[in-house]
Design a protein around this motif. Structure first.
Motif, PDB file in Angstrom:
ATOM      1  N   ALA A   1      -0.232   3.608 -47.087  1.00 18.40           N
ATOM      2  CA  ALA A   1      -1.635   3.237 -46.989  1.00 18.40           C
ATOM      3  C   ALA A   1      -2.243   3.234 -48.382  1.00 18.40           C
ATOM      4  O   ALA A   1      -1.732   3.914 -49.292  1.00 18.40           O
ATOM      5  CB  ALA A   1      -2.369   4.209 -46.079  1.00 18.40           C
TER       6      ALA A   1
ATOM      7  N   ARG B   1       5.681   3.639 -44.244  1.00 14.30           N
ATOM      8  CA  ARG B   1       4.435   2.936 -44.520  1.00 14.30           C
ATOM      9  C   ARG B   1       3.711   3.591 -45.686  1.00 14.30           C
ATOM     10  O   ARG B   1       3.899   4.783 -45.957  1.00 14.30           O
ATOM     11  CB  ARG B   1       3.531   2.897 -43.289  1.00 14.30           C
TER      12      ARG B   1
ATOM     13  N   GLU C   1      -6.230   4.006 -38.688  1.00 13.48           N
ATOM     14  CA  GLU C   1      -5.405   4.818 -39.598  1.00 13.48           C
ATOM     15  C   GLU C   1      -3.962   4.339 -39.687  1.00 13.48           C
ATOM     16  O   GLU C   1      -3.184   4.860 -40.496  1.00 13.48           O
ATOM     17  CB  GLU C   1      -5.459   6.295 -39.204  1.00 13.48           C
ATOM     18  N   ASP C   2      -3.577   3.361 -38.882  1.00 12.04           N
ATOM     19  CA  ASP C   2      -2.252   2.751 -38.998  1.00 12.04           C
ATOM     20  C   ASP C   2      -2.223   1.660 -40.062  1.00 12.04           C
ATOM     21  O   ASP C   2      -1.150   1.115 -40.372  1.00 12.04           O
ATOM     22  CB  ASP C   2      -1.806   2.158 -37.666  1.00 12.04           C
ATOM     23  N   THR C   3      -3.374   1.334 -40.615  1.00 11.42           N
ATOM     24  CA  THR C   3      -3.439   0.314 -41.657  1.00 11.42           C
ATOM     25  C   THR C   3      -2.605   0.738 -42.860  1.00 11.42           C
ATOM     26  O   THR C   3      -2.817   1.814 -43.433  1.00 11.42           O
ATOM     27  CB  THR C   3      -4.888   0.074 -42.085  1.00 11.42           C
ATOM     28  N   ALA C   4      -1.661  -0.108 -43.235  1.00 11.39           N
ATOM     29  CA  ALA C   4      -0.739   0.210 -44.327  1.00 11.39           C
ATOM     30  C   ALA C   4       0.208  -0.968 -44.542  1.00 11.39           C
ATOM     31  O   ALA C   4       0.248  -1.900 -43.727  1.00 11.39           O
ATOM     32  CB  ALA C   4       0.078   1.462 -43.995  1.00 11.39           C
TER      33      ALA C   4
ATOM     34  N   THR D   1      -3.068  -4.446 -40.710  1.00 10.69           N
ATOM     35  CA  THR D   1      -4.471  -4.081 -40.893  1.00 10.69           C
ATOM     36  C   THR D   1      -5.139  -3.947 -39.535  1.00 10.69           C
ATOM     37  O   THR D   1      -5.094  -4.869 -38.720  1.00 10.69           O
ATOM     38  CB  THR D   1      -5.204  -5.137 -41.722  1.00 10.69           C
TER      39      THR D   1
END
Length: 117
Positions: free
Chosen positions: A40, A38, A86-89, A114
């Protein structure tokens, strides 16, 4: 020519789940080591999980994400639970190699995940 087509991303609330899929075609087999990565915004691409003889996960996703594969369908999956902002990527799949950051040149378009804060 290897084709990697990621799908399944979207907008999900914190604590929610998504399952990503990666359809692989061409000269590689998902029976070999495969990984999910991933990137970000403003950050380097990072390894999230890989599957070879077993599975391995980044500390940040351990216990929440599960990588799997269906060799017959030539597809790799990433089940993501308890999602956090914080997993948004953008999530990508590819071969897994220990020197992946320098050796892997062919990437798919990825799928955006998102998780609003």
């Amino acid at each position: 020519q290897v084709q990697l087509v990621e799908s399944g991303g979207g907008l999900v609330q914190s604590g929610g789940s998504l399952k990503l899929s990666c359809a692989v075609s061409g000269s590689i087999s998902v029976f070999g080591p495969m990984g999910w990565y991933r990137q970000a915004p403003g950050k380097e691409r990072e390894l999230v999980a890989f599957i070879a003889s077993g599975t391995n996960y980044a500390d940040s996703v351990k216990g929440r994400f599960t990588i799997s594969r269906d060799v017959a369908k030539s597809t790799v999956y990433l089940q993501m639970n308890s999602l956090k902002p914080e997993d948004t990527a953008v999530y990508y799949c590819n071969l897994y190699r220990t020197n992946w950051s320098t050796s892997l040149k062919n990437w798919g378009r990825g799928t955006q995940v998102t998780v609003p804060s």
